[in-house]
Design a protein around this motif. Structure first.
Motif, PDB file in Angstrom:
ATOM      1  N   SER A  34       0.823  -1.199   0.000  1.00 36.24           N
ATOM      2  CA  SER A  34       0.000   0.000   0.000  1.00 36.24           C
ATOM      3  C   SER A  34       0.862   1.256   0.000  1.00 36.24           C
ATOM      4  CB  SER A  34      -0.916   0.011   1.231  1.00 36.24           C
ATOM      5  OG  SER A  34      -1.785  -1.098   1.214  1.00 36.24           O
ATOM      6  N   SER A  35       0.352   2.283  -0.667  1.00 36.98           N
ATOM      7  CA  SER A  35       1.055   3.558  -0.747  1.00 36.98           C
ATOM      8  C   SER A  35       0.025   4.678  -0.728  1.00 36.98           C
ATOM      9  CB  SER A  35       1.886   3.620  -2.035  1.00 36.98           C
ATOM     10  OG  SER A  35       2.338   4.942  -2.285  1.00 36.98           O
ATOM     11  N   PRO A  36       0.349   5.819  -0.086  1.00 40.96           N
ATOM     12  CA  PRO A  36      -0.623   6.917  -0.056  1.00 40.96           C
ATOM     13  C   PRO A  36      -0.848   7.575  -1.412  1.00 40.96           C
ATOM     14  CG  PRO A  36       1.443   7.589   0.959  1.00 40.96           C
ATOM     15  CD  PRO A  36       1.539   6.111   0.727  1.00 40.96           C
ATOM     16  N   ARG A  37       0.098   7.462  -2.362  1.00 43.03           N
ATOM     17  CA  ARG A  37      -0.070   7.988  -3.705  1.00 43.03           C
ATOM     18  C   ARG A  37       0.553   7.016  -4.686  1.00 43.03           C
ATOM     19  NH1 ARG A  37      -0.811  13.353  -4.995  1.00 43.03           N
ATOM     20  NH2 ARG A  37      -1.230  12.454  -7.056  1.00 43.03           N
ATOM     21  N   GLU A  38       0.271   7.253  -5.969  1.00 46.21           N
ATOM     22  CA  GLU A  38       0.740   6.388  -7.028  1.00 46.21           C
ATOM     23  C   GLU A  38       2.155   6.765  -7.453  1.00 46.21           C
ATOM     24  OE1 GLU A  38      -0.981  10.085  -8.826  1.00 46.21           O
ATOM     25  OE2 GLU A  38      -1.539   8.728  -7.181  1.00 46.21           O
ATOM     26  N   VAL A  39       2.822   5.846  -8.169  1.00 50.92           N
ATOM     27  CA  VAL A  39       4.127   6.154  -8.750  1.00 50.92           C
ATOM     28  C   VAL A  39       3.964   7.326  -9.715  1.00 50.92           C
ATOM     29  CG1 VAL A  39       5.968   5.306 -10.261  1.00 50.92           C
ATOM     30  CG2 VAL A  39       5.003   3.805  -8.500  1.00 50.92           C
ATOM     31  N   GLY A  40       4.879   8.284  -9.617  1.00 49.45           N
ATOM     32  CA  GLY A  40       4.799   9.489 -10.433  1.00 49.45           C
ATOM     33  C   GLY A  40       4.222  10.676  -9.704  1.00 49.45           C
ATOM     34  N   ALA A  41       3.525  10.459  -8.586  1.00 52.17           N
ATOM     35  CA  ALA A  41       3.024  11.579  -7.794  1.00 52.17           C
ATOM     36  C   ALA A  41       4.215  12.355  -7.246  1.00 52.17           C
ATOM     37  CB  ALA A  41       2.145  11.084  -6.654  1.00 52.17           C
ATOM     38  N   ALA A  42       4.162  13.678  -7.316  1.00 55.79           N
ATOM     39  CA  ALA A  42       5.338  14.478  -6.981  1.00 55.79           C
ATOM     40  C   ALA A  42       4.955  15.742  -6.237  1.00 55.79           C
ATOM     41  CB  ALA A  42       6.112  14.840  -8.255  1.00 55.79           C
ATOM     42  N   MET A  43       5.935  16.305  -5.560  1.00 60.83           N
ATOM     43  CA  MET A  43       5.786  17.602  -4.925  1.00 60.83           C
ATOM     44  C   MET A  43       7.051  18.405  -5.144  1.00 60.83           C
ATOM     45  SD  MET A  43       6.162  16.608  -0.878  1.00 60.83           S
ATOM     46  CE  MET A  43       5.697  18.257  -0.395  1.00 60.83           C
ATOM     47  N   LEU A  44       6.914  19.713  -5.106  1.00 58.18           N
ATOM     48  CA  LEU A  44       8.040  20.622  -5.228  1.00 58.18           C
ATOM     49  C   LEU A  44       8.283  21.274  -3.878  1.00 58.18           C
ATOM     50  CD1 LEU A  44       7.051  22.364  -8.599  1.00 58.18           C
ATOM     51  CD2 LEU A  44       8.446  20.310  -8.255  1.00 58.18           C
ATOM     52  N   VAL A  45       9.563  21.395  -3.510  1.00 60.07           N
ATOM     53  CA  VAL A  45       9.923  21.918  -2.197  1.00 60.07           C
ATOM     54  C   VAL A  45      11.005  22.975  -2.363  1.00 60.07           C
ATOM     55  CG1 VAL A  45      10.765  21.326   0.120  1.00 60.07           C
ATOM     56  CG2 VAL A  45       9.416  19.655  -1.177  1.00 60.07           C
ATOM     57  N   TRP A  46      10.816  24.108  -1.711  1.00 61.85           N
ATOM     58  CA  TRP A  46      11.846  25.147  -1.681  1.00 61.85           C
ATOM     59  C   TRP A  46      12.002  25.623  -0.251  1.00 61.85           C
ATOM     60  CZ3 TRP A  46       7.306  25.350  -4.458  1.00 61.85           C
ATOM     61  CH2 TRP A  46       6.309  26.198  -3.983  1.00 61.85           C
ATOM     62  N   ALA A  47      12.885  26.571  -0.046  1.00 64.06           N
ATOM     63  CA  ALA A  47      13.244  26.943   1.324  1.00 64.06           C
ATOM     64  C   ALA A  47      12.045  27.380   2.149  1.00 64.06           C
ATOM     65  CB  ALA A  47      14.300  28.050   1.299  1.00 64.06           C
ATOM     66  N   GLY A  48      11.136  28.118   1.536  1.00 64.35           N
ATOM     67  CA  GLY A  48      10.034  28.662   2.318  1.00 64.35           C
ATOM     68  C   GLY A  48       8.678  28.082   2.031  1.00 64.35           C
ATOM     69  N   GLY A  49       8.591  26.984   1.292  1.00 63.51           N
ATOM     70  CA  GLY A  49       7.275  26.447   0.986  1.00 63.51           C
ATOM     71  C   GLY A  49       7.328  25.185   0.160  1.00 63.51           C
ATOM     72  N   ALA A  50       6.160  24.781  -0.307  1.00 62.49           N
ATOM     73  CA  ALA A  50       6.055  23.551  -1.089  1.00 62.49           C
ATOM     74  C   ALA A  50       4.784  23.609  -1.921  1.00 62.49           C
ATOM     75  CB  ALA A  50       6.046  22.323  -0.182  1.00 62.49           C
ATOM     76  N   GLN A  51       4.712  22.735  -2.925  1.00 58.75           N
ATOM     77  CA  GLN A  51       3.560  22.661  -3.817  1.00 58.75           C
ATOM     78  C   GLN A  51       3.367  21.214  -4.223  1.00 58.75           C
ATOM     79  OE1 GLN A  51       3.814  25.314  -7.244  1.00 58.75           O
ATOM     80  NE2 GLN A  51       2.844  23.776  -8.541  1.00 58.75           N
ATOM     81  N   GLY A  52       2.119  20.762  -4.241  1.00 62.13           N
ATOM     82  CA  GLY A  52       1.837  19.381  -4.587  1.00 62.13           C
ATOM     83  C   GLY A  52       1.877  18.494  -3.356  1.00 62.13           C
TER      84      GLY A  52
END
Length: 334
Positions: A28-46
């Motif tokens: 089991s996985s909380p998301r599928e393969v290929g699911a992604a997020m972007l992370v920078w010093a002050g925040g994140a997206q996805g």
């Protein structure tokens, strides 16, 4: 899919950005393969699924921003994080900047080594299928190489009307992957000051005149301020190669529209291409409730949602993976 547009925007806004993608999972996985997020010093997206997995992934990604590079990390969800999923997730974290984005420009499939080594035959075959037959591979980790197709809109959706329901529709639909939204109304001041990313606004005092310029097979939601404009749009779209046509309205409005469209020369079969009312009437008439029902309706409507590349795409991407053995490959848009 690899959302290159979102990554490019994030790098432009924040400088170095780490991209965390689920490269593989067991159980089991909380998301599928290929699911992604972007992370920078002050925040994140996805998101890669939230919870402790995502929190720790963000911390590792921020720690990598200074030195750059790429790293694989396998996370047993139960033993390491106390989660109940019962599986294990392999995350790939890569740091991107302007130089790395330049190497990705124009690619339709991004394949790169996670562990040192030449490109495996299995990866070459995936890329050859993408180039020759237009079959985009699923995101996957193959013999130490991460392969991801670049995200591109699979469905063109035109929303006619920027009133309360139009705004609710855009708010609900804009974050969904695979949709390219065009939003039409009669004047700029009918739109909100800030528009969601990826939404193209068009304002004109004659919205109906845009119909001949709409991409073939595009889908439509008609929610304007004017019943006369609604009718004219229905009339013109029925005479075009439109895909799904949804019209907001009651049973009474739709009965009148059917009669008027018949008087304009449309037969019953053609008129039946229009869906009215749209959404789920059981959810009520609140704009957000309508938008939620419409979103479900569109997600269940599979027309124009395939991933096969058209001949036009194939021609524009005929030059293949120059520099493939350097770790970035796939068809470039020329």
């Amino acid at each position: 899919m690899f959302d290159l547009a979102a990554l490019t925007a994030a790098v432009a806004a924040h400088g170095r950005v780490a991209r965390v993608v689920i490269a593989a999972h067991e159980g089991s996985s909380p998301r599928e393969v290929g699911a992604a997020m972007l992370v920078w010093a002050g925040g994140a997206q996805g998101t890669i699924g939230g919870g402790a997995l995502e929190w720790q992934a963000m911390a590792r990604a921020r720690a990598m921003l200074a030195q750059g590079g790429a790293r694989l990390h396998r996370e047993p969800l139960g033993p390491a994080l106390g989660q109940c999923c019962g599986g294990a997730v392999t995350l790939l974290t890569e740091v991107h900047d302007g130089d790395s984005l330049a190497a990705l420009a124009g690619l339709e499939v991004i394949a790169r080594p996670v562990t040192p080594g030449p490109m495996p035959l299995a990866v070459r075959r995936l890329l050859a299928d993408a180039r020759g037959a237009g079959r985009m591979p699923a995101a996957q980790l193959v013999q130490g190489w991460m392969v991801e197709p670049v995200a591109r809109p699979e469905r063109q959706l035109w929303i006619w009307g920027a009133g309360h329901v139009g705004r609710a529709l855009v708010g609900v639909l804009a974050p969904l992957p695979g949709l390219a939204l065009t939003w039409v109304d009669a004047a700029r001041d009918r739109f909100p000051e800030t528009l969601p990313e990826g939404v193209t606004p068009i304002w004109t005092d004659a919205p109906q005149a845009l119909v001949p310029h709409v991409p073939q097979g595009a889908q439509h939601l008609i929610v304007t301020y004017s019943h006369a404009l609604d009718l004219e749009l229905c009339h013109r779209l029925l005479g075009s190669p439109a895909g799904f046509i949804g019209l907001i309205g009651s049973a009474t409005k739709w009965a009148r529209f059917r009669s008027r469209l018949a008087a304009l020369g449309h037969g019953p079969a053609r008129i039946s291409r229009i869906t009215c009312p749209i959404g789920d009437v059981g959810l009520g008439k609140h704009p957000q409730a309508i938008a939620i029902g419409v979103a479900v309706q569109l997600l269940n409507h599979k027309e124009n949602s395939g991933t096969e590349i058209t001949d036009d795409h194939r021609e524009r991407g005929s030059s293949a993976d120059r520099g493939a053995d350097q770790g970035l490959s796939g068809r470039r848009r020329e």
